[in-house]
Design an enzyme around this catalytic site. Structure first.
Site, PDB file in Angstrom:
ATOM      1  N   LYS A 120       3.862 -14.182   5.285  1.00 31.68           N
ATOM      2  CA  LYS A 120       4.464 -15.100   4.208  1.00 31.68           C
ATOM      3  C   LYS A 120       5.737 -15.199   4.300  1.00 31.68           C
ATOM      4  CE  LYS A 120       2.844 -17.517   0.691  1.00 31.68           C
ATOM      5  NZ  LYS A 120       2.458 -18.754   0.774  1.00 31.68           N
ATOM      6  N   ASP A 168      -5.935  -6.866   4.896  1.00 31.32           N
ATOM      7  CA  ASP A 168      -6.835  -6.545   4.112  1.00 31.32           C
ATOM      8  C   ASP A 168      -7.813  -7.701   3.881  1.00 31.32           C
ATOM      9  OD1 ASP A 168      -8.581  -5.076   2.626  1.00 31.32           O
ATOM     10  OD2 ASP A 168      -7.226  -4.717   1.074  1.00 31.32           O
ATOM     11  N   ASP A 182      -1.401 -18.282   4.578  1.00 36.02           N
ATOM     12  CA  ASP A 182      -2.530 -19.112   3.920  1.00 36.02           C
ATOM     13  C   ASP A 182      -2.978 -20.050   4.622  1.00 36.02           C
ATOM     14  OD1 ASP A 182       0.366 -19.212   3.438  1.00 36.02           O
ATOM     15  OD2 ASP A 182      -0.067 -20.902   2.137  1.00 36.02           O
ATOM     16  N   TYR A 217       0.741  -1.262  -0.050  1.00 37.40           N
ATOM     17  CA  TYR A 217       0.128   0.065  -0.184  1.00 37.40           C
ATOM     18  C   TYR A 217       0.801   1.407   0.096  1.00 37.40           C
ATOM     19  CZ  TYR A 217      -3.982  -3.051   0.874  1.00 37.40           C
ATOM     20  OH  TYR A 217      -4.870  -4.022   0.672  1.00 37.40           O
TER      21      TYR A 217
END
Ligand code: NAP
Length: 492
Positions: free
Chosen positions: A177, A234, A210, A130
């Protein structure tokens, strides 16, 4: 109830925004909280007047004064402004923490009803993808910079632990991640592991994002607080909203060091605008977070109880809820009707949800007092050297043609280590393939791992640019305290 009056900036926003904002403001006023509302504009109408920020100066000045904002959703009209006015507000006032609770509500049936879902997503709100730093490297290859700082990570992670402490929660899960993005998401994970040691009474766990998505769908009640980077947050915070009834019930707070902005997760839902049918619960729940933030915990508790009673009794269900429960939409309550019912229920207590009082009850996060681990003297003590450079080149060629050419240009102080395409080493060949997208990364390093002075890089670039005018950008290869500040290519 506090006897001091509060000044709050109220931004009605676009679409259904004025209806839900009016509902929340009426309830706060009815609960007897002394608020001087400063009504301010932002969003579509502002863009239409040619202000490309969507946030006029009077609104900014009001927020500077009040430091607390209750905000309806803002539309980003295509063709008027480049950037979202929401993101502009977050960035202008550095609201670094996006906090989204997802709690099972009585009378709002979901697949998980009865499991006791009660979790909070704490999302870093300013960094990551972002940052909005994007470039087309070639006419056909776009690139965005994922910016994760230690300071930004420390701030949000400490915030999550402080929130856990304040709300008496037992576990904070970091979701990253880091297995793939070792230097960005990895920095967030390492910072989490360091800060967790300062909160020994709180269980700290790390899960890959995930897997968090999978676990949220399978057994959401296992989570307490999840802290994560911007894009991860988000996505999973919308997922979490879905677990407890959807957008009509999803509140959020954006907290900064100086300014905090409270808003529903949902957007302006234009098709429902002006019809008095929208569910105002999400913004009412956001305004409860706001009241706790400004020290009006008693009023917040009273309003929360009144909302829970209203939902529990189901006599004033709005259209979205009636649809979910298979009822007759014609019998649904209007926005105004729902608001009137909540006001009428002030002073009552819910009977089907466990009572949570005093400190056990979520009371909104305190502003954490960060202690940056990287003070100037710590920075000064970090050893550093620059051992090479990646040069990115747009060219219609092959790896086998480009490699030897680059070797010849390397000069005496550098050697060509490899050429990669989309992160996969293609020269010297390892047998791994990567489709040619006309963008090559050529890595030049010091053959002795020595620090390379800038004039060597500048001379290299001069030689490369003479033969390959399509060079597009460079990245220096730093080593900090003996640790490489760059990743290897796939196959390297
Ligand atoms: P949206 O406004 O959130 O609406 C999507 C759908 O969600 C609605 O059509 C409605 O579903 C349901 N919904 C939303 N809020 C609801 C509520 N309070 N009660 C009941 N149902 C609700 O998403 P969008 O249509 O993608 O976005 C519209 C505009 O809002 C865009 O310009 C977007 O940029 C902006 N936006 C702003 C914010 C913000 O200000 N923070 C956030 C998101 C989007 P049904 O159609 O099934 O009734």
């Amino acid at each position: 109830m506090s006897d001091r009056s509060h000044r709050i900036t109220a931004i009605p926003g676009d679409g259904v925004g004025p209806e839900v904002t009016r509902s929340a403001v009426r309830i706060i006023d009815a609960a007897g909280v002394a608020v001087e509302w400063e009504w301010a504009e932002a969003g579509a109408e502002v863009f239409k007047r040619g202000d490309t920020s969507g946030v006029p100066s009077e609104t900014r000045e009001s927020i500077e004064r009040t430091r607390v904002v209750l905000k309806g959703p803002l539309e980003t009209p295509v063709g008027f402004g480049e950037k979202s006015a929401n993101v502009t507000l977050r960035k202008l006032f550095e609201t670094f923490a996006n906090v989204r609770p997802a709690r099972e509500l009585p009378g709002v049936p979901t697949r998980y009803s009865g499991e006791g879902v009660d979790l909070v997503i704490v999302r870093e709100n300013l960094e990551d993808l972002y940052a909005g730093i994007e470039h087309m490297q070639t006419p056909d290859v776009g690139q965005t910079l994922k910016v994760i700082s230690r300071k930004g990570s420390e701030k949000i992670i400490r915030y999550a632990f402080e929130l856990a402490r304040q709300e008496g929660r037992r576990k904070v899960t970091a979701a990253t991640k880091a297995n793939i993005m070792k230097l960005t998401e990895g920095l967030f994970k390492r910072t989490f592991e360091e800060i967790a040691t300062e909160y020994p009474e709180i269980e700290a766990e790390h899960l890959i994002i995930d897997n968090v998505a999978h676990q949220l769908a399978k057994n959401p009640a296992q989570f307490d607080i999840i802290v994560t980077t911007n894009l991860n947050g988000d996505i999973i915070s919308d997922l979490a909203s879905g677990l407890v009834g959807g957008l009509g019930f999803a509140p959020s707070g954006n907290y900064g060091d100086r300014v905090s902005i409270f808003e529903a997760v949902h957007g302006s839902a234009p098709k429902h605008a002006g019809k008095d049918v929208i569910n105002p619960t999400a913004l009412i729940l956001s305004s409860i977070m706001m009241l706790r933030h400004i020290g009006e915990a008693d009023a917040a508790d009273r309003i929360e109880d009144a909302v829970l009673v209203t939902l529990e009794e189901g006599k004033a269900a709005t259209q979205d809820l009636v649809r979910q429960t298979g009822g007759d939409v014609a019998q649904a309550a209007s926005t105004t009707g729902f608001t009137d019912t909540v006001i009428g229920n002030l002073g009552r207590h819910p009977t089907t949800v466990p009572a949570r009082h005093g400190t056990e009850r979520p009371s909104g996060p305190a502003t954490p007092r960060p202690r940056w681990s990287y003070a100037p003297e710590v920075y000064a003590a970090i050893s550093r050297k620059t051992i090479g450079i990646d040069v990115f080149i747009e060219e219609d060629t092959t790896a086998d043609a480009l490699g030897p050419e680059m070797e010849a240009l390397a000069g005496a102080d550098l050697t060509l280590q490899m050429v990669s395409s989309r992160g996969t080493m293609v020269y010297p060949s390892t047998g791994l393939g990567s489709d040619d997208v006309r963008l090559w990364r050529c890595r030049f390093v010091s053959p002795t791992d020595a620090n390379v002075p800038d004039h060597v890089f500048i001379a290299l670039l001069d030689r490369v640019a003479g033969r390959h005018p399509g060079w597009t950008h460079v990245e220096k290869l730093h080593v900090f305290d003996g640790e490489p500040g760059f990743t290897k290519a796939q196959g390297q």
